[in-house]
Design a protein around this motif. Structure first.
Motif, short mmCIF file in Angstrom:
data_model
loop_
_atom_site.label_atom_id
_atom_site.label_comp_id
_atom_site.label_asym_id
_atom_site.label_seq_id
_atom_site.Cartn_x
_atom_site.Cartn_y
_atom_site.Cartn_z
N GLU A 28 0.83 -1.21 0.00
CA GLU A 28 0.00 0.00 0.00
C GLU A 28 0.87 1.26 0.00
OE1 GLU A 28 -4.10 -1.45 2.21
OE2 GLU A 28 -2.35 -0.97 3.46
N LEU A 69 2.27 1.72 -3.50
CA LEU A 69 1.27 2.20 -4.46
C LEU A 69 0.66 3.54 -4.06
CD1 LEU A 69 -0.57 -1.16 -5.21
CD2 LEU A 69 1.10 -0.01 -6.65
N THR A 119 -1.75 4.10 -1.87
CA THR A 119 -3.20 4.04 -1.63
C THR A 119 -3.55 2.81 -0.81
OG1 THR A 119 -5.39 4.08 -2.69
CG2 THR A 119 -3.69 2.74 -3.75
N LEU A 135 -5.40 -0.56 -0.01
CA LEU A 135 -5.98 -1.65 -0.81
C LEU A 135 -7.10 -2.36 -0.07
CD1 LEU A 135 -2.67 -3.17 -2.22
CD2 LEU A 135 -4.27 -1.67 -3.41
N THR A 151 -10.71 -2.18 -1.01
CA THR A 151 -11.15 -0.85 -1.42
C THR A 151 -11.34 -0.86 -2.94
OG1 THR A 151 -8.89 -0.10 -1.76
CG2 THR A 151 -9.82 0.19 0.45
N ALA A 152 -11.73 0.30 -3.49
CA ALA A 152 -11.86 0.40 -4.94
C ALA A 152 -10.52 0.11 -5.61
CB ALA A 152 -12.37 1.79 -5.33
N ALA A 153 -9.44 0.59 -5.01
CA ALA A 153 -8.11 0.32 -5.56
C ALA A 153 -7.78 -1.16 -5.46
CB ALA A 153 -7.06 1.15 -4.81
N GLY A 154 -8.20 -1.80 -4.34
CA GLY A 154 -7.97 -3.23 -4.18
C GLY A 154 -8.69 -4.06 -5.23
N ALA A 201 -9.54 -3.00 -8.13
CA ALA A 201 -8.90 -2.72 -9.43
C ALA A 201 -7.63 -3.55 -9.60
CB ALA A 201 -8.57 -1.23 -9.52
N LEU A 202 -6.91 -3.78 -8.51
CA LEU A 202 -5.67 -4.56 -8.59
C LEU A 202 -5.92 -6.06 -8.71
CD1 LEU A 202 -2.58 -4.80 -8.35
CD2 LEU A 202 -2.86 -4.78 -5.85
N HIS A 244 -5.58 -8.17 -12.00
CA HIS A 244 -4.20 -8.18 -12.49
C HIS A 244 -3.34 -9.10 -11.62
CE1 HIS A 244 -5.05 -4.88 -15.25
NE2 HIS A 244 -5.70 -4.29 -14.25
#
Length: 333
Positions: free
Chosen positions: A40, A43, A45, A47, A58-61, A63-64, A67
């Motif tokens: 975190e 990055l 942000t 996660l 989270t939204a970032a988590g 998104a990751l 991938h």
């Protein structure tokens, strides 16, 4: 970001719990927490949102996450590619099977196994199921595909599927035009059957004895196609697994359901002495079962039933009603 971090992200997203995710990933809970915090920070942000009871991406988590999964899958494929050109697995494997099991294509399975593991010397024997069970128990075979659930004892067995037994008769036989089949109609009939080492022979003997049917086994064979040929030539009737009645060699025969609402079931299993290690030859063979189609011969399972016009006289109809006879469909082949 490295693969271990991606593994931790996926584990925590799936488990939503640090302790369970740490167990799944094979790391301590503090180590997992430290790795996630480090990622975190890298990055810039968060996660995961952490509460006292639950962990949510989270939204970032979110998104990751796809991938991370893709990276882990690609790494697994890379390892497999390296293993294929690495030192070949060697050893030996002794396999047995009853003929024409239908629910498993043993030839295709052995072909795939040989292509996947050319360094393993494979031996194959074909015999009746009862004989194969004995060979596995005595250590003469590593794996066998059988059509019986008898005398398995402590042998490990994997059920592969089942299907009903049916009666096949020549088109000019006295039973070929009956809309209702009763057990007493089979009493005294001549039969063609498999030898006593076959699983279906034991089933037939027990089934007919249970219903008080006395029969004469005029021909005992060790080959499915020979059995169908002898029935076609009028030497007797036969009780066989349903897929055998759908073979091209049975095209001229009439197929009838056996009496009763609950049809007797014929089943196929893979047996071995013990649960094999994943990298043992027998374990590698059993892993391929999910990749191999049951039977490449479309006639085994894809046959369409064609109902024929049936003729039954009033006396037969009255007798059938009196004994609670079940309707039967005769299939013209």
């Amino acid at each position: 970001m490295d693969l271990r971090q991606m593994e931790y992200v996926v584990a925590l997203a799936d488990e939503r719990h640090f302790t369970r995710a740490a167990e799944l990933a094979g790391i301590s809970q503090s180590g997992l927490s430290s790795a996630i915090r480090g990622l975190e920070q890298e990055l810039g942000t968060a996660l995961f949102d952490r509460t006292t009871r639950r962990v949510e991406p989270t939204a970032a988590g979110f998104a990751l996450l796809p991938h991370a999964r893709a990276l882990l899958e690609e790494a697994a494929r890379a390892r497999e590619a390296v293993m294929r050109v690495g030192p070949a697995i060697s050893g030996s494997l002794r396999v047995g099977a009853e003929q024409c099991l239908g629910l498993v294509d043993v030839s295709a399975l052995l072909s795939t196994f040989h292509q996947r593991h050319p360094g393993i010397a494979t031996e194959f024997a074909q015999a009746g199921s009862h004989e194969l069970v004995g060979a596995v128990r005595e250590g003469e075979l590593d794996v066998a595909f059988v059509a019986t659930d008898r005398h398995l004892g402590a042998l490990r067995h994997t059920f592969l599927g089942g299907e009903p037994l049916v009666l096949v008769v020549p088109p000019d036989h006295r039973l070929a035009r009956r809309t209702t089949l009763r057990w007493e109609m089979l009493d005294g009939a001549d039969f063609v059957d498999f030898s006593e080492t076959w699983g279906v022979r034991t089933m037939n003997d027990d089934l007919l004895a249970t219903h008080g049917v006395h029969r004469r086994v005029r021909c005992s064979v060790n080959d499915v196609h020979t059995l169908l040929d002898l029935v076609t030539r009028g030497l007797g009737v036969a009780i066989v697994p349903a897929h055998v009645a759908r073979k091209p060699q049975a095209a001229t025969l009439v197929t009838c359901e056996l009496p009763g609402a609950a049809q007797p079931s014929w089943s196929v299993s893979a047996i071995c002495p013990l649960a094999p290690a994943a990298d043992a030859p027998s374990g590698l063979l059993l892993e391929l079962l999910g990749e191999t189609a049951p039977c490449e011969d479309a006639s085994c399972f894809a046959g369409e039933a064609v109902e024929t016009t049936e003729v039954i006289d009033a006396a037969d109809a009255e007798a059938a009603s009196a004994v609670g006879g079940q309707p039967v469909m005769a299939v013209g082949r």
